[in-house]
Design a protein around this motif. Structure first.
Motif, short mmCIF file in Angstrom:
data_model
loop_
_atom_site.label_atom_id
_atom_site.label_comp_id
_atom_site.label_asym_id
_atom_site.label_seq_id
_atom_site.Cartn_x
_atom_site.Cartn_y
_atom_site.Cartn_z
N ASP A 1 2.90 7.26 9.28
CA ASP A 1 1.56 6.83 9.69
C ASP A 1 1.66 5.44 10.34
O ASP A 1 1.94 4.44 9.67
CB ASP A 1 0.67 6.77 8.45
CG ASP A 1 -0.77 6.40 8.75
OD1 ASP A 1 -1.01 5.56 9.65
OD2 ASP A 1 -1.65 6.94 8.06
N ASP B 1 0.82 -1.21 0.00
CA ASP B 1 0.00 0.00 0.00
C ASP B 1 0.86 1.26 0.00
O ASP B 1 0.60 2.20 0.72
CB ASP B 1 -0.96 -0.02 1.19
CG ASP B 1 -2.07 1.01 1.06
OD1 ASP B 1 -2.40 1.40 -0.08
OD2 ASP B 1 -2.61 1.44 2.10
N THR C 1 7.35 5.41 6.63
CA THR C 1 6.09 6.17 6.66
C THR C 1 6.01 6.88 8.00
O THR C 1 6.66 6.48 8.97
CB THR C 1 4.86 5.25 6.47
OG1 THR C 1 3.68 6.05 6.47
CG2 THR C 1 4.76 4.20 7.54
N ARG D 1 -0.53 2.57 8.87
CA ARG D 1 -0.02 2.08 7.59
C ARG D 1 1.25 1.26 7.79
O ARG D 1 1.46 0.25 7.11
CB ARG D 1 0.24 3.25 6.63
CG ARG D 1 -1.07 3.90 6.16
CD ARG D 1 -0.83 4.98 5.14
NE ARG D 1 -0.43 4.34 3.88
CZ ARG D 1 0.40 4.89 3.01
NH1 ARG D 1 0.91 6.09 3.24
NH2 ARG D 1 0.72 4.26 1.91
#
Length: 184
Positions: free
Chosen positions: A115, A97, A113, A118
């Motif tokens: 996040d 993703d 990342t 995620r």
């Protein structure tokens, strides 16, 4: 009558553009000759850096899958120092993703990342698909150890043990990248 190995090739010069095809997939890849050397058995080798790669392949100068092109120019400098990563520049083995995940030899892993959710999804999927861990309880327990970090990625010299290093830095550091790190 014995023959001696070829130690010269008229087109095997640093800076010459070439194409090379791996026997496994037949994809033709462009590159440049960075230098030549003679192997211990006397065979002339060309050191080829494929476009987008940081290390040289050692290929016999007369290899059938090596094609010499007409273009000869300077050998491009190898980038050094800090850089902002993407999955192709780092050679990360997994992307989920849009989040690049790399597993290290000692069992650590990192997701690039900022996040957390995620990162958890990417590392959990990496654990299942790349590490063969199917037990969801084990995955959840492992993800609890995941920590946010600010790091920089730095290219190493061409013949180093590692192509790049990841070093922890402070949030405001030049080219700092936010990652989630999972210790082994």
């Amino acid at each position: 009558m014995t023959t001696t190995p070829e130690t010269t090739h008229p087109k095997a010069v640093p800076g010459r553009r070439v194409t090379y095809s791996y026997t496994s997939d037949k994809t033709i890849r462009p590159g440049v000759i960075t230098s030549t050397t003679t192997a211990t058995n006397g065979i002339l080798l060309v050191l080829v850096r494929l476009d987008g790669a940081r290390s040289n392949l050692h290929i016999p100068a007369d290899h059938e899958l090596l094609t010499y092109l007409d273009e000869v120019g300077p050998v491009p400098e190898l980038p050094m120092g800090r850089f902002h990563p993407d999955s192709s520049s780092l050679g990360f083995d997994f992307q989920y993703d849009g989040v690049a995940v790399c597993g290290f030899e000692d069992g650590d892993a990192v997701a690039v990342t900022d996040d957390r959710s995620r990162a958890e999804a990417a590392i959990a999927t990496w654990m299942r698909e790349s590490e063969g861990i199917d037990d969801e309880h084990t995955i959840r327990e492992s993800l609890a150890w995941m920590k946010p970090k600010w790091v920089v990625f730095e290219w190493e010299p061409e013949d180093s043990e590692c192509v790049w290093l990841m070093n922890t830095v402070s949030e405001g550091d030049d080219q700092a990248v936010h990652v989630y790190y999972l210790p082994a």
